[in-house]
Scaffold this motif. Structure first.
Motif, PDB file in Angstrom:
ATOM      1  N   TYR A  77       0.940  -1.110  -0.153  1.00 41.04           N
ATOM      2  CA  TYR A  77       0.092   0.018  -0.111  1.00 41.04           C
ATOM      3  C   TYR A  77       0.696   1.271   0.116  1.00 41.04           C
ATOM      4  CZ  TYR A  77      -3.838  -3.049   2.021  1.00 41.04           C
ATOM      5  OH  TYR A  77      -4.535  -4.094   2.151  1.00 41.04           O
ATOM      6  N   ILE A  78       0.543   2.187  -0.955  1.00 46.95           N
ATOM      7  CA  ILE A  78       1.314   3.357  -0.643  1.00 46.95           C
ATOM      8  C   ILE A  78       0.864   4.359   0.140  1.00 46.95           C
ATOM      9  CG2 ILE A  78       0.054   4.601  -2.721  1.00 46.95           C
ATOM     10  CD1 ILE A  78       3.351   5.533  -3.626  1.00 46.95           C
ATOM     11  N   SER A  79      -0.522   4.093   0.465  1.00 48.44           N
ATOM     12  CA  SER A  79      -1.107   4.749   1.636  1.00 48.44           C
ATOM     13  C   SER A  79      -2.343   3.809   1.910  1.00 48.44           C
ATOM     14  CB  SER A  79      -1.825   6.205   1.022  1.00 48.44           C
ATOM     15  OG  SER A  79      -2.776   6.013   0.292  1.00 48.44           O
ATOM     16  N   PRO A  80      -2.837   4.127   3.055  1.00 50.59           N
ATOM     17  CA  PRO A  80      -3.948   3.402   3.551  1.00 50.59           C
ATOM     18  C   PRO A  80      -4.972   2.715   2.466  1.00 50.59           C
ATOM     19  CG  PRO A  80      -3.639   4.944   5.150  1.00 50.59           C
ATOM     20  CD  PRO A  80      -2.752   5.454   3.909  1.00 50.59           C
ATOM     21  N   THR A  81      -5.103   3.643   1.610  1.00 53.35           N
ATOM     22  CA  THR A  81      -6.356   3.525   0.548  1.00 53.35           C
ATOM     23  C   THR A  81      -5.632   3.291  -0.938  1.00 53.35           C
ATOM     24  OG1 THR A  81      -6.423   5.971   0.275  1.00 53.35           O
ATOM     25  CG2 THR A  81      -8.023   5.024   1.751  1.00 53.35           C
ATOM     26  N   LEU A  82      -4.649   3.847  -1.004  1.00 52.41           N
ATOM     27  CA  LEU A  82      -4.114   3.747  -2.717  1.00 52.41           C
ATOM     28  C   LEU A  82      -2.895   2.516  -2.879  1.00 52.41           C
ATOM     29  CD1 LEU A  82      -4.122   7.448  -2.821  1.00 52.41           C
ATOM     30  CD2 LEU A  82      -5.923   5.929  -3.865  1.00 52.41           C
ATOM     31  N   ARG A 142     -11.682  -8.036 -15.174  1.00 53.01           N
ATOM     32  CA  ARG A 142     -12.328  -6.931 -14.486  1.00 53.01           C
ATOM     33  C   ARG A 142     -12.402  -7.097 -12.898  1.00 53.01           C
ATOM     34  NH1 ARG A 142     -18.689  -7.041 -16.270  1.00 53.01           N
ATOM     35  NH2 ARG A 142     -18.933  -9.180 -15.683  1.00 53.01           N
ATOM     36  N   HIS A 143     -12.358  -5.951 -12.416  1.00 52.66           N
ATOM     37  CA  HIS A 143     -12.426  -5.906 -10.938  1.00 52.66           C
ATOM     38  C   HIS A 143     -13.312  -4.753 -10.334  1.00 52.66           C
ATOM     39  CE1 HIS A 143      -8.989  -3.620 -11.744  1.00 52.66           C
ATOM     40  NE2 HIS A 143      -8.331  -4.315 -12.330  1.00 52.66           N
ATOM     41  N   SER A 144     -13.768  -4.740  -9.095  1.00 53.18           N
ATOM     42  CA  SER A 144     -14.463  -3.464  -8.634  1.00 53.18           C
ATOM     43  C   SER A 144     -13.510  -2.582  -8.365  1.00 53.18           C
ATOM     44  CB  SER A 144     -15.497  -3.938  -7.686  1.00 53.18           C
ATOM     45  OG  SER A 144     -14.720  -4.900  -6.738  1.00 53.18           O
ATOM     46  N   GLN A 145     -12.551  -2.694  -8.026  1.00 53.72           N
ATOM     47  CA  GLN A 145     -11.426  -1.579  -7.764  1.00 53.72           C
ATOM     48  C   GLN A 145     -11.182  -0.628  -9.035  1.00 53.72           C
ATOM     49  OE1 GLN A 145     -10.860  -4.830  -7.359  1.00 53.72           O
ATOM     50  NE2 GLN A 145      -9.898  -5.352  -5.282  1.00 53.72           N
ATOM     51  N   ASN A 146     -11.361   0.707  -8.717  1.00 52.19           N
ATOM     52  CA  ASN A 146     -10.857   1.494  -9.905  1.00 52.19           C
ATOM     53  C   ASN A 146      -9.627   1.959 -10.180  1.00 52.19           C
ATOM     54  OD1 ASN A 146     -13.740   2.885 -10.003  1.00 52.19           O
ATOM     55  ND2 ASN A 146     -13.546   3.066  -7.733  1.00 52.19           N
ATOM     56  N   LEU A 150      -4.613   2.559  -8.039  1.00 51.20           N
ATOM     57  CA  LEU A 150      -6.076   1.957  -7.934  1.00 51.20           C
ATOM     58  C   LEU A 150      -6.256   2.154  -6.228  1.00 51.20           C
ATOM     59  CD1 LEU A 150      -4.160  -0.334  -9.709  1.00 51.20           C
ATOM     60  CD2 LEU A 150      -6.474  -1.439  -9.855  1.00 51.20           C
ATOM     61  N   ASP A 151      -7.309   1.619  -6.151  1.00 48.38           N
ATOM     62  CA  ASP A 151      -7.754   1.703  -4.964  1.00 48.38           C
ATOM     63  C   ASP A 151      -7.952   0.275  -4.102  1.00 48.38           C
ATOM     64  OD1 ASP A 151     -10.156   0.881  -6.296  1.00 48.38           O
ATOM     65  OD2 ASP A 151     -11.215   2.461  -5.870  1.00 48.38           O
ATOM     66  N   MET A 168     -13.397   9.404 -10.863  1.00 49.61           N
ATOM     67  CA  MET A 168     -13.841   8.134 -10.102  1.00 49.61           C
ATOM     68  C   MET A 168     -14.164   8.495  -8.662  1.00 49.61           C
ATOM     69  SD  MET A 168     -11.382   5.185 -12.046  1.00 49.61           S
ATOM     70  CE  MET A 168      -9.837   6.035 -11.315  1.00 49.61           C
ATOM     71  N   THR A 169     -15.145   7.593  -8.077  1.00 48.40           N
ATOM     72  CA  THR A 169     -15.672   7.790  -6.778  1.00 48.40           C
ATOM     73  C   THR A 169     -14.618   7.825  -5.508  1.00 48.40           C
ATOM     74  OG1 THR A 169     -16.301   5.659  -6.646  1.00 48.40           O
ATOM     75  CG2 THR A 169     -17.877   6.939  -7.208  1.00 48.40           C
ATOM     76  N   THR A 170     -13.354   7.170  -6.182  1.00 53.72           N
ATOM     77  CA  THR A 170     -12.536   6.897  -4.910  1.00 53.72           C
ATOM     78  C   THR A 170     -11.242   7.717  -5.286  1.00 53.72           C
ATOM     79  OG1 THR A 170     -11.750   5.019  -6.002  1.00 53.72           O
ATOM     80  CG2 THR A 170     -13.164   4.756  -4.023  1.00 53.72           C
ATOM     81  N   ILE A 171     -10.824   8.098  -6.384  1.00 54.75           N
ATOM     82  CA  ILE A 171      -9.629   8.418  -6.842  1.00 54.75           C
ATOM     83  C   ILE A 171      -9.669   9.836  -7.426  1.00 54.75           C
ATOM     84  CG2 ILE A 171      -7.447   8.308  -8.096  1.00 54.75           C
ATOM     85  CD1 ILE A 171      -7.748   5.180  -7.697  1.00 54.75           C
ATOM     86  N   ARG A 172      -8.965  10.984  -7.149  1.00 57.47           N
ATOM     87  CA  ARG A 172      -8.666  12.068  -7.592  1.00 57.47           C
ATOM     88  C   ARG A 172      -7.457  12.151  -8.297  1.00 57.47           C
ATOM     89  NH1 ARG A 172     -10.381  17.059  -4.321  1.00 57.47           N
ATOM     90  NH2 ARG A 172     -12.363  16.269  -4.845  1.00 57.47           N
TER      91      ARG A 172
END
Ligand code: GTQ
Ligand code: FE2
Length: 372
Positions: free
Chosen positions: A101-106, A123-127, A179-180, A279-283
């Motif tokens: 993990y580069i950060s807790p979410t990313l 395909r995967h649900s991860q953005n 990715l998330d 995307m909903t999780t990534i700017r």
């Protein structure tokens, strides 16, 4: 310290000293709690509920030269194909206990594809997105739409779209993926499915179908009304990003508004159906600093990752400073004060963050220290 400046300091609980008999009872109570998987709040409130965020992730600098060398070595030693899926090497934040993990979410990885290689569809649900640090010759195919990847391009694969990558050039190519994955993994929300191992694109056109529909500034196709949670545009071509930033600086030269702060031009990549994040999780953003210019220092909830694209910069995070050159990657943990100072040739930086998660949940905060 920032706590005192930003809000009230926490006062410690006052616990009178225990007699030996009381201590024995306390020890027994705590031992029993542990046996049946309980833990009191009063022994850990400072760690669990700090005055201001105290991230476990640390600021870390990865040199592109090193990443590229290892990715290229893995290109010689490790095949790409079904099962492993991608020749992608993730960056593991030293504060996060060995997780990739580069950060807790990313998640952030360098991906490497040799000439003629095909990373099969899945395909995967991860953005996911890709940012092309250098080179060209790979097409990413998103739901059958072939999307060219060239230097400076920003490409999207929002969750649950089939995607594969293939290199039709004579040279290897490397890029970065964001990715998330950590967010999906830690929240147990991820799904994954294999697609075909065949190539599903029809040729390698100059532009993707998504660009034909959506890449005309300020114009949307009437055939697709309404809002989509993820951007339908698969490729944000470098020429548009570059032109937008140049124009902001030209406006500044002519004495007009447009830059974020003196010498600092910046854009956000947007979803053309909403004007919001891609995307909903990534700017994702791109920043251009004139030689010697600097960004305004700020504390923010959420995690940022920068990749130095052109020029050089000193990136200040908390009390640390890092010097970044072409391709280098650096993360900013939540609430650490950060700012960027361009080197003598200026600096171009790609940036992505998890800020949309916290904005959607009304958990976002920013704080600009006074006296700057
Ligand atoms: O290119 O599909 O870095 O699925 C991690 C997971 C890349 C990809 C990554 C992926 C991909
Ligand atoms: Fe993928």
């Amino acid at each position: 310290m920032l706590g005192a400046e930003y809000g009230a300091e926490r006062t410690e609980g006052q616990v009178p000293p225990a007699t030996p008999e009381e201590q024995a009872e306390l020890d027994e109570m705590y031992a029993r709690m542990e046996q049946i998987h309980m833990k009191p709040l009063w022994t850990q409130i400072g760690g669990l509920m700090p005055t201001t965020p105290e991230p476990r992730a640390v600021a870390h600098h990865w040199q592109w030269r090193e990443l590229y060398k290892l990715a290229s070595r893995s290109g010689e030693l490790v095949p790409v194909g079904r099962g492993g899926e991608r020749r992608a090497i993730g960056l593991a934040n030293p504060g996060l206990g060995g997780d990739t993990y580069i950060s807790p979410t990313l998640w952030c990885a360098i991906q490497y594809l040799m000439p003629g290689e095909n990373a099969p569809e899945h395909r995967h649900s991860q953005n996911a997105f890709r940012f092309v640090t250098e080179g060209e010759g790979v097409w990413t195919v998103v739901n059958g739409d072939p999307v060219p990847m060239r230097r400076g391009d920003f490409l999207l694969t929002p969750g649950w779209n089939f995607h594969g990558h293939h290199n039709i050039a004579t040279e290897p190519m490397a890029w970065i993926d964001g990715l998330d994955i950590p967010f999906a993994h830690d929240m147990d929300t991820g799904f994954f499915e294999y697609g075909t191992e065949e190539l599903t694109d029809e040729g390698t056109p100059e532009h993707s179908r998504s660009e034909q529909l959506w890449a005309h500034p300020g114009l949307r196709p009437l055939s697709f009304p309404g809002q989509a949670s993820a951007s339908p545009l698969g490729r944000y071509a470098w020429e548009h990003t570059d032109a937008a930033l140049n124009d902001q600086l030209a406006l500044e030269d002519a004495g007009h508004a447009g830059v974020v702060s003196p010498g600092h031009a910046a854009i956000r990549y947007t979803n053309p159906t909403t004007g919001g994040d891609v995307m909903t999780t990534i700017r994702a953003e791109f920043h251009r600093l004139r030689p010697g210019a600097a960004t305004t220092p700020v504390h923010e909830v959420g995690n940022r990752v920068f990749q130095l694209f052109e020029g050089s910069a000193t990136i200040h995070v908390g009390d640390e400073s890092f010097t970044a050159e072409h391709g280098d990657i650096l993360n900013v943990p939540s609430w650490k004060k950060w700012s960027i100072e361009a080197g003598p040739d200026g600096a171009d930086l790609f940036c992505f963050s998890d800020h949309p998660i916290f904005e959607a949940l009304h958990l976002a905060r920013t704080y600009t220290p006074k006296g700057i």
